[in-house]
Design an enzyme around this catalytic site. Structure first.
Site, short mmCIF file in Angstrom:
data_model
loop_
_atom_site.label_atom_id
_atom_site.label_comp_id
_atom_site.label_asym_id
_atom_site.label_seq_id
_atom_site.Cartn_x
_atom_site.Cartn_y
_atom_site.Cartn_z
N CYS A 16 -9.24 -20.35 -81.16
CA CYS A 16 -9.55 -19.74 -79.86
C CYS A 16 -10.92 -19.10 -79.99
CB CYS A 16 -8.49 -18.74 -79.41
SG CYS A 16 -8.32 -17.26 -80.40
N CYS A 90 -11.08 -22.78 -76.55
CA CYS A 90 -12.44 -22.81 -77.11
C CYS A 90 -13.31 -23.88 -76.46
CB CYS A 90 -12.42 -22.96 -78.63
SG CYS A 90 -11.98 -24.60 -79.21
N CYS A 94 -15.16 -27.03 -80.08
CA CYS A 94 -14.37 -27.62 -81.15
C CYS A 94 -14.86 -29.03 -81.47
CB CYS A 94 -12.90 -27.69 -80.75
SG CYS A 94 -12.14 -26.09 -80.52
#
Length: 142
Positions: A16, A90, A94
């Protein structure tokens, strides 16, 4: 065919943004429920200075201590070393690698929320983690 009792455990990365709430709680639940049968990591694209104290309190209420956990920076190496990557907000931060299993759990950010809200998020995370455990390849124990 590999022997599941000697095969390396699956590796799960929870991600996150701040690695201060959702991903810390998810990692703690998975570690608590699976023990050393799963390799568990968590990280954030913009890690906070500390774990959210309300998340710490909410987890203590269910007997899991995350008070010594520290937010960690998401790195390409961490993603590359993981079999499962579970994101919780996120977005594009990522990195995506072939051969990894990616899941996105749509969970509200507990930052700035009160204990009642964080308890609800905690319980949603526990539900997701328990469901994930039914899908993960776990080595058998003797």
């Amino acid at each position: 065919m590999s022997d599941p009792t000697t095969a390396a455990p699956a590796s799960v990365l929870f991600v996150c943004v701040h690695n201060a709430g959702r991903s810390q709680m998810a990692a703690a639940f998975l570690t608590h429920l699976a023990g050393d049968r799963i390799e568990v990591r968590s990280a954030g694209s913009l890690p906070a200075g500390q774990v959210n104290p309300v998340a710490v309190q909410a987890m203590q209420e269910v007997g899991i201590d995350i008070s010594t956990a520290a937010p960690k920076l998401l790195t390409t190496d961490t993603v590359h070393a993981s079999d499962y990557v579970i994101t919780m907000g996120c977005g594009d931060a990522c990195p995506v690698f072939p051969g990894k299993r990616y899941l996105d759990w749509d969970l509200p950010d507990p930052a700035g929320a009160g204990i009642q809200t964080v308890r609800t998020i905690r319980d949603q995370i526990e539900h997701h983690v328990r469901q994930l455990l039914t899908e993960l390849p776990l080595p058998t124990t003797n």
